[in-house]
Write a protein that holds these residues in place. Structure first.
Motif, PDB file in Angstrom:
ATOM      1  N   PHE A 138      -1.677  22.408  -2.570  1.00 24.46           N
ATOM      2  CA  PHE A 138      -1.764  21.305  -1.602  1.00 24.46           C
ATOM      3  C   PHE A 138      -0.424  20.586  -1.485  1.00 24.46           C
ATOM      4  CE2 PHE A 138      -2.177  16.804  -0.721  1.00 24.46           C
ATOM      5  CZ  PHE A 138      -2.893  16.806   0.478  1.00 24.46           C
TER       6      PHE A 138
ATOM      7  N   LEU B 298       7.600  16.125   4.236  1.00 27.35           N
ATOM      8  CA  LEU B 298       7.439  14.671   4.335  1.00 27.35           C
ATOM      9  C   LEU B 298       7.379  14.198   5.786  1.00 27.35           C
ATOM     10  CD1 LEU B 298       9.991  13.482   1.628  1.00 27.35           C
ATOM     11  CD2 LEU B 298       7.756  14.527   1.355  1.00 27.35           C
TER      12      LEU B 298
ATOM     13  N   ASP C 129       8.818   2.812   5.817  1.00 25.03           N
ATOM     14  CA  ASP C 129       7.845   1.754   5.561  1.00 25.03           C
ATOM     15  C   ASP C 129       7.859   0.662   6.623  1.00 25.03           C
ATOM     16  OD1 ASP C 129       5.789   1.353   3.751  1.00 25.03           O
ATOM     17  OD2 ASP C 129       6.814  -0.326   2.811  1.00 25.03           O
TER      18      ASP C 129
ATOM     19  N   GLY D 253       3.816   2.576   7.205  1.00 25.97           N
ATOM     20  CA  GLY D 253       3.201   3.826   7.625  1.00 25.97           C
ATOM     21  C   GLY D 253       3.494   5.014   6.741  1.00 25.97           C
ATOM     22  N   GLY D 254       4.532   4.915   5.918  1.00 29.13           N
ATOM     23  CA  GLY D 254       4.787   5.991   4.961  1.00 29.13           C
ATOM     24  C   GLY D 254       5.447   7.230   5.522  1.00 29.13           C
TER      25      GLY D 254
ATOM     26  N   ARG E  27       1.416   7.586   8.419  1.00 26.33           N
ATOM     27  CA  ARG E  27       0.804   8.794   7.871  1.00 26.33           C
ATOM     28  C   ARG E  27      -0.727   8.760   7.959  1.00 26.33           C
ATOM     29  NH1 ARG E  27       3.810  12.232   5.395  1.00 26.33           N
ATOM     30  NH2 ARG E  27       5.504  10.854   4.836  1.00 26.33           N
TER      31      ARG E  27
ATOM     32  N   HIS F  54      -1.184   5.671   1.612  1.00 24.17           N
ATOM     33  CA  HIS F  54      -0.437   6.605   2.468  1.00 24.17           C
ATOM     34  C   HIS F  54       1.031   6.195   2.603  1.00 24.17           C
ATOM     35  CE1 HIS F  54      -1.505   3.285   5.122  1.00 24.17           C
ATOM     36  NE2 HIS F  54      -0.369   3.570   5.735  1.00 24.17           N
ATOM     37  N   ARG F  55       1.390   5.017   2.085  1.00 24.21           N
ATOM     38  CA  ARG F  55       2.770   4.549   2.298  1.00 24.21           C
ATOM     39  C   ARG F  55       3.782   5.249   1.398  1.00 24.21           C
ATOM     40  NH1 ARG F  55       2.329  -1.830   2.110  1.00 24.21           N
ATOM     41  NH2 ARG F  55       4.591  -1.699   2.285  1.00 24.21           N
ATOM     42  N   CYS F  56       3.305   5.985   0.421  1.00 23.99           N
ATOM     43  CA  CYS F  56       4.255   6.745  -0.403  1.00 23.99           C
ATOM     44  C   CYS F  56       4.867   7.852   0.447  1.00 23.99           C
ATOM     45  CB  CYS F  56       3.546   7.350  -1.610  1.00 23.99           C
ATOM     46  SG  CYS F  56       4.565   8.562  -2.451  1.00 23.99           S
ATOM     47  N   PHE F  57       6.188   7.859   0.497  1.00 22.18           N
ATOM     48  CA  PHE F  57       6.930   8.812   1.332  1.00 22.18           C
ATOM     49  C   PHE F  57       7.199  10.108   0.562  1.00 22.18           C
ATOM     50  CE2 PHE F  57      11.245   9.791   3.315  1.00 22.18           C
ATOM     51  CZ  PHE F  57      10.709  10.297   4.478  1.00 22.18           C
ATOM     52  N   ARG F  58       6.997  10.060  -0.733  1.00 18.82           N
ATOM     53  CA  ARG F  58       7.296  11.164  -1.665  1.00 18.82           C
ATOM     54  C   ARG F  58       8.791  11.495  -1.657  1.00 18.82           C
ATOM     55  NH1 ARG F  58       5.867  16.222  -2.812  1.00 18.82           N
ATOM     56  NH2 ARG F  58       4.978  16.914  -0.869  1.00 18.82           N
TER      57      ARG F  58
ATOM     58  N   TRP G 202      -0.275  11.233  -3.496  1.00 21.53           N
ATOM     59  CA  TRP G 202      -0.714  12.100  -2.382  1.00 21.53           C
ATOM     60  C   TRP G 202      -2.007  12.839  -2.747  1.00 21.53           C
ATOM     61  CZ3 TRP G 202       2.708  14.556   1.808  1.00 21.53           C
ATOM     62  CH2 TRP G 202       3.660  13.631   2.266  1.00 21.53           C
ATOM     63  N   LEU G 203      -2.108  13.282  -3.995  1.00 24.62           N
ATOM     64  CA  LEU G 203      -3.328  13.991  -4.407  1.00 24.62           C
ATOM     65  C   LEU G 203      -4.523  13.044  -4.401  1.00 24.62           C
ATOM     66  CD1 LEU G 203      -2.022  16.186  -7.381  1.00 24.62           C
ATOM     67  CD2 LEU G 203      -2.811  17.001  -5.146  1.00 24.62           C
TER      68      LEU G 203
ATOM     69  N   ARG H 200      -4.965  10.456  -2.546  1.00 21.87           N
ATOM     70  CA  ARG H 200      -5.369  10.227  -1.154  1.00 21.87           C
ATOM     71  C   ARG H 200      -6.123  11.444  -0.611  1.00 21.87           C
ATOM     72  NH1 ARG H 200      -2.210  10.647   3.907  1.00 21.87           N
ATOM     73  NH2 ARG H 200      -3.520   9.614   5.452  1.00 21.87           N
ATOM     74  N   ALA H 201      -5.631  12.627  -0.956  1.00 18.22           N
ATOM     75  CA  ALA H 201      -6.288  13.850  -0.475  1.00 18.22           C
ATOM     76  C   ALA H 201      -7.695  13.971  -1.069  1.00 18.22           C
ATOM     77  CB  ALA H 201      -5.453  15.073  -0.841  1.00 18.22           C
TER      78      ALA H 201
ATOM     79  N   PHE I 142       5.423  -1.611  -1.437  1.00 18.92           N
ATOM     80  CA  PHE I 142       4.103  -1.421  -2.049  1.00 18.92           C
ATOM     81  C   PHE I 142       4.212  -1.051  -3.528  1.00 18.92           C
ATOM     82  CE2 PHE I 142       3.690   3.058  -2.961  1.00 18.92           C
ATOM     83  CZ  PHE I 142       4.654   3.648  -2.163  1.00 18.92           C
TER      84      PHE I 142
END
Ligand SMILES: Cc1cc2nc3c(=O)[nH]c(=O)nc-3n(C[C@H](O)[C@H](O)[C@H](O)COP(=O)(O)OP(=O)(O)OC[C@H]3O[C@@H](n4cnc5c(N)ncnc54)[C@H](O)[C@@H]3O)c2cc1C
Ligand code: SF4
Ligand code: SF4
Lengths: 452, 395
Positions: free
Chosen positions: A25, A31, A321, A325-326, A381, B14-18, B52-53, B55-56, B89
């Protein structure tokens, strides 16, 4: 247990290969706005030898191999569109050598920009590399593969112009070296041997770079950023031209953005200046801001906002941000600098059409030989509609970049198709032949640069 | 079953951009400052991967699996990510991870070792499953007084009470406080678990019970001031107990010792020769901003040459023991384990003592010294022991 999985475990050990849904996943997502595609395996090799074996296995099994560095290029360039083995290269992160006198660093492909910066600051304070504005987790190899540019792009060009040597695992599993290292000498020069153009700009479709020798440059004792602002976009190209004529500065960028509203439609120059003494700094500031840009200041067309000591680490991911919205993605182009006003105006229109606050940035490459002009589109996102809007805006911008006489930098699949449609047919055919020769089974990062 | 919309952080996660800033220490030395990522080096084990995981999972894009739970519970709650994430955040990152763990606790889908950890605490008041009756064994022959209204309650915690090696530091601190003439008492067999790691595991219900029991007991006994052996207990009592009307003045023991030394109430003039480096515990440093007390103590000891680890203070690499990992040990078993990385970093400084100020770090790092076969090069010692030696209490 499937045989490919077992073979991969044999090569890298059980902890560094996964076919579990969680890894599949995570590694399916870029991104930016690209739709996810799951790999079949995620593998984190440690050595070129392991990569060689993985590539041989992939050829035998005819399954794709997709190299991944920091995964920060934002255009879906390491999304495994056709499944296969996702190679996370970040475990290969040794800084092998820094040659102070010949000014180069030999690094493994997964070394991050941040790690090299920190290492040089600590151990070689007289040296620096051209650090891109990407988050520090971006890798050195991932950056040169896509012809990235950093904060020394004005004096020294693209980061991919700063390569002294490469080690590459070819798609058929040979480990090759290019540059002086290939004849057993040091890693100090790429020329005059046959060049490595086969691996740069190909987004991992022609091989996996495992080592990079990167040129380093003098790091002066004082480094800082000066700010200059103009309110007329038509002035930007000549300001770029005039500053570059002084040959007194390191990085030159112009930005304009809708947020915050009070500075919307202004064009902010960030000009990095470095000096070894106060005298040198004063001299450079005088040449640039009094002698060169003074006329704009006197006429009221431009304003000098001061010089701040220290280079602030870029935190551009804050862009993601804006609307909490990420996410964001940008189209980068390599463009003649004279197109700045048009790039800005047309980009702003696209943003407004898609209800996205506009953000544009131009970085000078070489002595105003070109600029990297980018249009950034933030999205939420959690809101598919905004992602769709951003995607449409990106596609329109890809079209625009070519229409305005530029080339698209690190295009995603859509942009790659546009570029290939425009490419000289003989060049395209040569690309196809090279690809066929290097990668007869078409295993490397398939989907990208598929010249049919 | 909770959906994303019901998740307390459903409008934030969802705000984490990774983008990966959270993998680094302050100066970007390497990407190994998230201990779980350092151990496994797959994106799933990074902070962004976890967000992300999660959230998924809450959006039904992935199912719960034992592997997913392993990823989540391998987070040691070290807060490196919060310190480095540039986005606003960031203050909620750990809350999100803990809430996801909590949701697994709620659904009963937790790894067997986590279950064992929680059950042991519920049944026996400690993670080891050792009978409660043995909680006071560390006191044998010490002559320390039970708490009866003295100035300080000396709260030892589970590791110091039960673990053989940690008992030594519990005793060392008791002896040092005694030597300094501090008026203090202990709870011995009556002491309960502070619950900090239960809280980090997301078992809110059990944490509440533990906190409320402890608060009631402290209040019954008239406790106003507490000095803790463990930064974990210090964190729970300082930051969480007030939510349950447990307002006590709480110090980590290094803070008290530093005052005693600087006020001249503790004579460390005997000193000893050593090259000492210091590992910042997460629950003192990043969680509570206490970076100086330990350093001031070590630097005040005659004969001690103090050497900083390259990654220090806000940039310290976690030992891998937080979030219950000193027991469940999801990060152990590899040269990439954070404890082993940390011990190698300490060895590289040229120090012969790696000082710690936490029983959990003590255990994690001492085991790592053995795994790295560095026993004859560097020893892990708690500041309580180091001070005991500098006072001449121990040889
Ligand atoms: C906020 C932000 C700011 C940015 N600013 C800049 C900037 O100022 N300048 C700039 O140049 N870029 C910038 N970027 C773009 C990008 O992040 C960088 O260029 C980055 O260096 C790419 O490296 P990476 O390791 O993330 O590459 P990845 O995204 O992992 O990979 C890029 C491509 O190269 C391939 N690849 C990766 N490693 C190898 C390898 N070893 N061998 C062969 N193929 C490989 C991948 O398959 C992919 O196709 C920015 C990005 C963000 C998010
Ligand atoms: S937690 Fe923050 S720093 Fe880490 S990946 Fe997410 S947005 Fe980036
Ligand atoms: S708290 Fe520590 S272990 Fe957990 S995600 Fe953040 S950095 Fe990693």
């Amino acid at each position: 247990m499937d045989s490919v999985y077992e073979a991969l475990v044999e090569i890298v050990g059980p902890e560094h290969v996964s076919s579990q849904p969680e890894e599949l996943f995570i590694y399916s997502w870029d991104l930016g706005t690209t739709e996810p595609h799951r790999p079949d395996y995620a593998v984190a090799p440690r050595t070129a030898e392991e990569i060689r074996k993985i590539v041989q296995l992939a050829n035998k099994e005819k399954i794709p191999v997709v190299p991944l560095g920091g995964g920060l290029s934002l255009a879906g360039l390491a999304v495994p569109f056709k499944g296969g083995i996702l190679l996370d290269l970040k475990r290969m992160d040794d800084i092998i050598e820094v040659n102070e006198r010949a000014r180069y660093a030999l690094v493994e492909c997964g070394v991050s920009q941040g790690k090299l910066t920190a290492y040089l600051e600590r151990h070689h304070p007289h040296l620096t590399h051209s650090e891109p504005g990407a988050p520090p987790a971006a890798t050195i190899a991932g950056n040169v593969v896509i012809h990235g540019q950093g904060d020394l792009a004005h004096p020294y060009g693209f980061n991919s112009d700063m390569i002294n040597g490469l080690e590459v695992v070819t798609p058929t599993g040979e480990i090759c070296q290019f540059g002086s290292c290939a004849i057993g000498a040091g890693w100090f020069t790429l020329h005059p041997l046959p060049d490595v153009g086969l691996f740069l700009g190909w987004t991992g479709t022609t091989g996996i770079i495992t080592k990079v020798s990167l040129r380093l440059f003098p790091c002066k004792k004082i480094r800082g950023m000066a700010q200059f602002v103009v309110d007329d976009e038509d002035l930007v190209p000549e300001v770029f031209y005039k500053i570059t004529h002084t040959q007194m500065v390191e990085d030159i960028m112009a930005t304009s953005q809708a947020i915050p509203p009070f500075s919307s439609e202004l064009h902010h120059f960030t000009i990095n200046i470095a000096a070894d003494s106060e005298k040198e700094l004063e001299f450079k500031l005088e040449i640039v801001f009094d002698d060169t840009l003074g006329e704009y200041i006197h006429k009221g067309d431009g304003g000098y906002l001061g010089f701040i000591r220290g280079l602030e680490r870029p935190q551009l991911s804050k862009t993601s941000d804006w609307r909490k919205g990420g996410g964001f993605e940008y189209v980068g182009s390599i463009m003649p600098i004279e197109q700045y006003p048009e790039c800005y105006r047309r980009g702003k229109e696209i943003s407004e059409r898609h209800d996205i606050p506009y953000t544009v940035l131009a970085r000078c490459i070489g002595t105003a030989h070109a600029m990297m002009f980018s249009w950034t589109y933030a999205f939420n996102r959690a809101d598919p509609k905004t992602i769709e809007h951003a995607r449409e805006a990106l596609h329109e911008t890809d079209d625009l970049a070519l229409e305005l006489g530029g080339t698209i930098w690190k295009p995603g699949l859509y942009g790659q198709r546009l570029v290939m449609e425009k490419l000289n047919p003989n060049t395209l055919e040569l690309m196809r032949k090279i690809k066929q020769l290097l990668d007869p089974n078409g295993i490397m990062n398939p989907g990208n640069w598929e010249a049919q | 079953m909770m959906a994303l919309a019901d998740f307390e952080y459903g409008d934030t996660i969802h705000r984490c951009f990774r983008c990966g800033y959270c993998k680094f220490p302050v100066d970007w030395t390497d990407v190994n400052n998230c201990p779980a990522y350092a151990r496994y080096r797959m994106e799933t084990y990074s902070c962004g991967g976890r967000l992300w995981l999660t959230r998924a999972w809450l959006s039904d894009e992935i199912d719960w699996t034992a592997h997913f739970a392993h990823i989540m519970f391998s987070c040691t709650a070290c807060k490196n990510c919060e310190a480095k994430c540039p986005l606003s955040f960031n203050v909620d990152i750990l809350n999100m991870i803990t809430a996801a763990k909590g949701e697994m606790v709620e659904r009963g889908t937790i790894p067997p070792l986590v279950k064992e950890f929680l059950e042991n605490i519920q049944r026996h008041g400690n993670p080891y499953g050792t009978p409660k009756a043995k909680r006071g064994d560390w006191l044998d022959g010490m002559g320390l007084k039970p708490y009866q209204g003295q100035d300080y309650l000396y709260y030892v915690g589970c590791i110091g009470s039960y673990d053989t090696r940690a008992q030594e530091i519990a005793r060392a601190l008791g002896a040092v406080l005694d030597r300094a003439g501090v008026s203090f008492g202990v709870l011995g067999v009556e002491e309960g678990c502070d619950g900090n790691d239960v809280n980090m595991i997301g078992e809110q219900g059990l944490f509440e019970v533990l906190a409320e029991d402890n608060i009631a007991q402290f209040k019954d006994l008239g406790v106003h001031r507490i000095v803790t052996l463990s930064p974990h207990a210090y964190n729970a009592i300082k930051n969480e107990y007030p939510c349950y009307e447990g307002d006590f003045e709480v110090l980590h023991y290094t803070q008290l010792l530093q005052c005693l030394i600087s006020d001249g109430d503790l004579d460390i003039s005997k000193g000893f020769e050593a090259r000492v480096t210091f590992h910042d515990p997460c629950f003192l440093g990043r969680w509570n901003g206490e970076y100086e007390a330990s350093r001031e103590i070590l630097q005040a000891i005659p004969g001690v040459t103090f050497i900083e680890l390259e990654k220090n203070r806000e940039s310290a690499l976690c030992c891998g023991g937080g979030g219950g990992n000193f027991y469940i040990d999801f990060l152990g078993g590899s040269p990439d384990s954070p404890s082993r990385r940390r011990v190698r970093e300490a060895h590289e400084t040229g120090a012969n003592i790696l000082a710690v100020a936490c029983p959990s770090c003590l255990n994690m790092l001492e085991d790592a010294v053995k795994s790295e076969e560095l026993e004859d090069k560097i020893s892990v010692q708690d500041i309580s022991e180091i001070v005991a030696k500098a006072c001449g209490i121990t040889a």
